[in-house]
Enzyme design. Structure first.
Site, PDB file in Angstrom:
ATOM      1  N   VAL A 196      -5.402   4.669   3.098  1.00  0.00           N
ATOM      2  CA  VAL A 196      -6.403   3.648   3.426  1.00  0.00           C
ATOM      3  C   VAL A 196      -5.679   2.547   4.197  1.00  0.00           C
ATOM      4  O   VAL A 196      -4.461   2.578   4.302  1.00  0.00           O
ATOM      5  CB  VAL A 196      -7.086   3.051   2.172  1.00  0.00           C
ATOM      6  CG1 VAL A 196      -8.133   3.975   1.621  1.00  0.00           C
ATOM      7  CG2 VAL A 196      -6.069   2.688   1.113  1.00  0.00           C
ATOM      8  N   ILE A 244      -1.076   6.678   0.915  1.00  0.00           N
ATOM      9  CA  ILE A 244      -2.301   6.141   0.307  1.00  0.00           C
ATOM     10  C   ILE A 244      -3.522   6.424   1.200  1.00  0.00           C
ATOM     11  O   ILE A 244      -4.627   6.630   0.707  1.00  0.00           O
ATOM     12  CB  ILE A 244      -2.154   4.637  -0.045  1.00  0.00           C
ATOM     13  CG1 ILE A 244      -3.257   4.227  -1.001  1.00  0.00           C
ATOM     14  CG2 ILE A 244      -2.148   3.758   1.178  1.00  0.00           C
ATOM     15  CD1 ILE A 244      -2.922   3.052  -1.878  1.00  0.00           C
ATOM     16  N   LEU A 247       2.997  -1.863   0.374  1.00  0.00           N
ATOM     17  CA  LEU A 247       2.534  -1.948  -1.009  1.00  0.00           C
ATOM     18  C   LEU A 247       3.696  -2.188  -1.971  1.00  0.00           C
ATOM     19  O   LEU A 247       3.500  -2.716  -3.061  1.00  0.00           O
ATOM     20  CB  LEU A 247       1.789  -0.661  -1.379  1.00  0.00           C
ATOM     21  CG  LEU A 247       0.579  -0.344  -0.478  1.00  0.00           C
ATOM     22  CD1 LEU A 247      -0.002   1.025  -0.822  1.00  0.00           C
ATOM     23  CD2 LEU A 247      -0.498  -1.411  -0.590  1.00  0.00           C
ATOM     24  N   ILE A 261      -1.362  -4.661   6.846  1.00  0.00           N
ATOM     25  CA  ILE A 261      -0.526  -4.092   7.916  1.00  0.00           C
ATOM     26  C   ILE A 261       0.163  -5.240   8.674  1.00  0.00           C
ATOM     27  O   ILE A 261       1.334  -5.146   9.053  1.00  0.00           O
ATOM     28  CB  ILE A 261      -1.371  -3.190   8.850  1.00  0.00           C
ATOM     29  CG1 ILE A 261      -1.861  -1.961   8.047  1.00  0.00           C
ATOM     30  CG2 ILE A 261      -0.575  -2.762  10.076  1.00  0.00           C
ATOM     31  CD1 ILE A 261      -2.853  -1.083   8.774  1.00  0.00           C
ATOM     32  N   LYS A 306     -12.548  -4.313  17.008  1.00  0.00           N
ATOM     33  CA  LYS A 306     -13.009  -5.208  15.946  1.00  0.00           C
ATOM     34  C   LYS A 306     -12.941  -6.657  16.433  1.00  0.00           C
ATOM     35  O   LYS A 306     -11.888  -7.114  16.872  1.00  0.00           O
ATOM     36  CB  LYS A 306     -12.104  -4.999  14.709  1.00  0.00           C
ATOM     37  CG  LYS A 306     -12.403  -5.964  13.579  1.00  0.00           C
ATOM     38  CD  LYS A 306     -11.491  -5.745  12.386  1.00  0.00           C
ATOM     39  CE  LYS A 306     -11.633  -6.868  11.393  1.00  0.00           C
ATOM     40  NZ  LYS A 306     -10.643  -6.819  10.308  1.00  0.00           N
ATOM     41  N   GLY A 360       6.973   7.173   3.920  1.00  0.00           N
ATOM     42  CA  GLY A 360       6.452   7.406   5.278  1.00  0.00           C
ATOM     43  C   GLY A 360       4.965   7.135   5.376  1.00  0.00           C
ATOM     44  O   GLY A 360       4.235   7.862   6.041  1.00  0.00           O
ATOM     45  N   ALA A 381       3.598   1.531   6.299  1.00  0.00           N
ATOM     46  CA  ALA A 381       4.724   0.588   6.251  1.00  0.00           C
ATOM     47  C   ALA A 381       6.013   1.269   6.713  1.00  0.00           C
ATOM     48  O   ALA A 381       6.765   0.721   7.535  1.00  0.00           O
ATOM     49  CB  ALA A 381       4.886   0.023   4.844  1.00  0.00           C
TER      50      ALA A 381
END
Ligand code: FAD
Length: 499
Positions: A49, A47, A334, A347, A80, A14, A17
């Site tokens: 990040v 993770i 990952l 992503i 961005k 969870g 991804a």
């Protein structure tokens, strides 16, 4: 012909991804009997990040029917426009890789060729003066392009910086609303059938979860795709040797830049990703040239503002699973592969893989022709991004540390070698329809890293140069003038997404 369709998906993991997969499949099957169950372990966690994205993220949000303002508010996101690369060519020199295109074609001639021609005539206007994203970024401004129709800023392309943990929570809520079931628990074992298909996973609690198709989003270890199915991993460290990252979060110092900053350091590079409530920082480095202690010191001495977290070291191996789809198991995130976050592509690879999977959607038998085609295309995507990342390193002129001296004579993937040669001789690249990084991205890096072609397309000699020069000049001036009237990024965030 009777087709045995997939009646139940089990997603293991969870993180970003897992929840993107759950949200996407949940949305597709919300009015059907197909069950989707996601298992995640609170003890292992995510993770956490993965904060910089690229423009296709907005397409995913739109396709799910997610409101942009709502998403930005809940993920503390900022806008961005691209990435500022500092000290990559030589220390003290920087360049901007914008999203979007550069200029407009003139009399049917490719814009970049027009710019090269003008440069050869003595015009020293920087390439980036023709990029709306670059000009806005330089001025620290932002606005929404669809509110600027009819101006040269209408083509501005953007993405988001977001808090990965908050994004996961947001997507979880969205997926649960469309009927996805979440189960908390630690997967301890995996059962397979005689033909090697996964039949079920068993949790520490003893609960067994069976399914027809499994999606492995369990992170680097690849609980299903690797530990159960042993598909193997192709290690690409020979091309991208960085293998660790140290991360730390800091307070937002009040200047939320509408771009990521990637600064080359002694043995890799650091990132700075500004969010509304804090800033994400990290140092991606190669342990052959730098210890964890040195990396932490480098990172802490480069940040602005007080650290909000302890430095955390994350090891990784660059590469890709031999088969991202094997039997009745698809690996995402990952668990599928890893390319360092220099161009914020992870992503995107999750959602692109999902979109491809949906296009090649299998029956319960999982015809290998579908998985073979899927794996071929995923590998192509990884190779394309890998080559683009290598370009940032192999074109350096830095020779101040052993790491950068290695980069100057590193081995190059064959396709990259050919692309570099083509550019040098021809001055241009041919766009690939399925490619993520179109020629303008390559030109931005070539230009920033001082890679110059020997000439321009000779057809440009047939053009009226005076007219060309005027057209370039008026395009550049129009971008400058329009950009100067836009609000600062912080002002824009305050009005567009008030707290
Ligand atoms: P994870 O977040 O690790 O999630 C794994 C999930 O599996 C967790 O829920 C965990 O609980 C569960 N799990 C594991 N084992 C078990 C078990 N036995 N039983 C039950 N559950 C289990 N991407 C970008 O797009 N932009 C970036 O800027 C970016 N920066 C990055 C920087 C670094 C240093 C790293 C390492 C990655 C970065 N990424 C970036 C990649 C991005 O973080 C990941 O692609 C993304 O977060 C997806 O992670 P994941 O969901 O695959 O894995």
């Amino acid at each position: 012909m009777i087709q045995e369709s997939i009646k139940k998906f089990v997603i293991v993991g969870g993180g970003t991804a897992g929840w993107i997969a759950a949200a996407t499949l949940g949305n597709i099957f919300r009015h059907s009997e197909v069950e989707i169950e996601l298992v995640e372990s609170d003890d292992i966690g995510v993770i956490g990040v993965g904060e910089a994205t690229i423009p296709p993220l907005l397409t995913i949000l739109e396709s799910l029917g997610i409101d942009l303002v709502d998403f930005i508010k809940h993920t503390q996101a900022s806008f961005k426009l691209g990435i500022q690369f500092d000290d990559w060519h030589t220390i003290g020199q920087g360049y901007f890789h914008p999203f979007g295109t550069l200029g407009r074609s003139i009399d049917g001639h490719d814009f970049f060729q027009c710019w090269l021609k003008s440069k050869s005539e003595g015009d020293d206007t920087p390439l980036m003066a023709h990029s709306p994203e670059s000009v806005l970024a330089e001025q620290g401004r932002f606005f929404l392009p669809f509110e600027a129709q009819g101006t040269p800023l209408a083509s501005t392309t953007f993405a988001l910086h977001l808090d990965a943990v908050l994004a996961g929570k947001y997507l979880r809520k969205f997926a649960e609303k469309s009927g996805v079931k979440r189960t908390e628990g630690l997967v301890e074992s995996v059962s397979k059938s005689d033909k090697g298909f996964i039949e079920s996973v068993t949790l520490k609690s003893g609960v067994e979860i069976a399914g027809d198709f499994f999606i492995d989003c369990s992170g680097f270890k690849g609980l299903l795709i690797e530990e159960a199915l042993e598909t193997g991993y192709e290690d690409w460290s020979e091309f991208l040797p960085c293998n660790r990252a140290v991360t730390v979060q800091t307070e937002n110092m009040g200047d939320t830049t509408p771009y990521t900053i990637a600064t080359a350091r002694a043995a890799g590079w650091t990132w700075r990703i500004p969010l509304q409530h804090r800033t994400g920082n990290g140092y991606v480095f190669c342990d052959k040239y730098c210890s964890d202690e040195e990396a932490v010191e480098t990172l802490l001495s480069s940040i602005e503002g007080e650290p909000l977290t302890e430095p955390r070291v994350i090891p990784f191996t660059t590469g890709v699973r031999h088969k991202a789809w094997s039997q009745n198991c698809l690996a995402l995130g990952l668990a599928q592969g890893f390319l360092e976050p220099l161009e914020s592509t992870a992503i995107h690879l999750v959602s692109k893989s999902l979109a491809l999977f949906v296009r090649l959607f299998p029956t319960a038998e999982c015809d290998t022709q579908l998985s073979d085609e899927f794996n071929r295309r995923v590998r192509q995507d990884y190779e394309e991004i890998r080559d683009f990342l290598v370009l940032h390193y192999c074109t350096t002129q830095r020779d101040d540390t052993p790491f950068w001296r290695w980069c100057q004579q590193m081995p190059l993937p064959e396709k990259l070698k050919a692309k570099l040669e083509l550019f040098k001789v021809h001055g241009g690249l041919i766009p690939g329809t399925e490619e993520l990084f179109q020629p303008t991205s390559w030109y931005a890096v070539f230009d920033g890293m001082g890679v110059e072609p020997i000439g321009y397309n000779p057809t440009l000699d047939a053009i009226d140069y005076h007219k060309l020069k005027q057209s370039l000049h008026s395009g550049k001036t129009a971008i400058q003038t329009s950009a100067a009237t836009q609000p600062s990024h912080d002002e824009f965030l305050r009005t567009y997404c008030p707290a």
